[in-house]
Design an enzyme around this catalytic site. Sequence first.
Site, PDB file in Angstrom:
ATOM      1  N   HIS A   1       0.782  -1.249   0.000  1.00  0.00           N
ATOM      2  CA  HIS A   1       0.000   0.000   0.000  1.00  0.00           C
ATOM      3  C   HIS A   1       0.805   1.287   0.000  1.00  0.00           C
ATOM      4  CE1 HIS A   1      -2.910  -2.975   1.026  1.00  0.00           C
ATOM      5  NE2 HIS A   1      -2.806  -2.885   2.334  1.00  0.00           N
TER       6      HIS A   1
ATOM      7  N   ASP B   1       3.460  -8.843   1.262  1.00  0.00           N
ATOM      8  CA  ASP B   1       4.001  -9.616   2.374  1.00  0.00           C
ATOM      9  C   ASP B   1       3.130 -10.787   2.793  1.00  0.00           C
ATOM     10  OD1 ASP B   1       2.042  -7.892   3.356  1.00  0.00           O
ATOM     11  OD2 ASP B   1       3.335  -6.968   4.855  1.00  0.00           O
TER      12      ASP B   1
END
Length: 484
Positions: free
Chosen positions: A80, A236
């Site tokens: 993000h 991740d």
Amino acid sequence: MYLGLDLGTSGLKAVLVDDAQAVVGSATAPLTVSRPHPGWSEQDPAQWWSALEQVLDTLKTRHPAELAAVRGIGLSGQQHGAVLLDADDRVLRPCILWNDTRASAECAALEAAWPDLRRVAGNIAMPGFTAPKLLWVRRHEPEIFSRTARILLPKAWLRLALTGEAIEEMSDASGTLWLDVAARTWSGEALAATGLLPAAMPRLVEGSQEAGRLRPDLARLWGMASPPLLAGGAGDNAAGAVGLGAIRPGDAFVSLGTSGVLFANTDGARPYPEGAVHAFCHALPGRWHQMGVTLSAAASLAWWAGIAGMDEARLVAEIGPVERPSEALFLPYLAGERTPHNDGAVRGAFAGLSAGTERAALTQAVMEGVAFSLRDSLDAVRASGTRIEAADVIGGGSRSGEWIRILASVLDLPLRPLAEGEHGGAFGAARLARLAVTGEAPEAVCTPPERGAMVLPEPGLAEAYAERLVRYRALYPALKALAG
């Protein structure tokens, strides 16, 4: 030999993985976060590059032969973040990170300007996502916005520095609100709603596909026999799933990392924005997943350790075996909350304190509060129709057996800790590098690790936690009112 690089929030980790999928070397370099204003969270990409140089230099010193034999590199990283670049690919300002909550007003503006957002992007607009951050820059830093020619996520910026190519993959792109998650392509409507042209976005690939090659000068610097191929990689959590072998519908895990995640694979794109559930592409072609997210999981315990002036392991040891819920309640909204509230303004609290409340009770309350928040995520994911019967548990917090006991009873869900320490996103990234180099089937490479004994919910404790959960949830409206 394959190299996995995981660009986290607090550090950059590298692992060297051989053809037998054994980790033969690793190195980590720390990173720091800048918080210039309440709710802000930023990092300078130059710090990422310095950390990368540090871990590669360490591996070259400790494992020169293995590093020389690297055929593929995989990237994983924090999602993000907004890295804004000018026409010459120079960084225009510090990266606004995933846990930055300044763009709450821009979320409402984006949903109003583009009513189809939730259907196309598959998610509700949240301040942590990338598109609202850009709207904030356009409103508050117009000179920087006017010079912005390209926007990259953190690991894509690292790829640009390593290869000279601007490429992103599907799992990370899913958290921007610019991706049509079901179609797995950039949405022209989404870009137009934030004043962008398609040229501002990197080329899209799948996580297991080729995505550039290391610059020859860097390959020579680090002693590599030839420039390795880079894979698309993964955000991740998707990289963590690849490392765990969680690639089939029904596979699930709970991550007790800096943030907390309830991750579940689905049989297709399954948006559930009304519950603030994330519906993302997986890192492998034709696969999707859902996530419920709490922003401050292990970060809550780290915060409390700093306040208490003790390290986390000593604090946890102090509570002893948990037999009943703490007398105190803790709401872990230190940076706002995502699932199910989508509230960047709310803040955390201790409640139920008395003159006799001791430090151990507060430590236990912090661990329970994170577990309650993850129960909110579990209930939201289940409300979408996704079935979860058991889950692996990973992340730094999973090193505490007592926290896993608490979590299993709060979630009322069997949990499977790993038999040995996990290597997080870096190991999954190395697996994706192997897939990109060899073209093997994901099922042949992405096998599950050895797990420890299943931790089952304890009936008496689970019942007591179900009662406390009602009180925990009743406190949110009061905290929301305080936040204004």
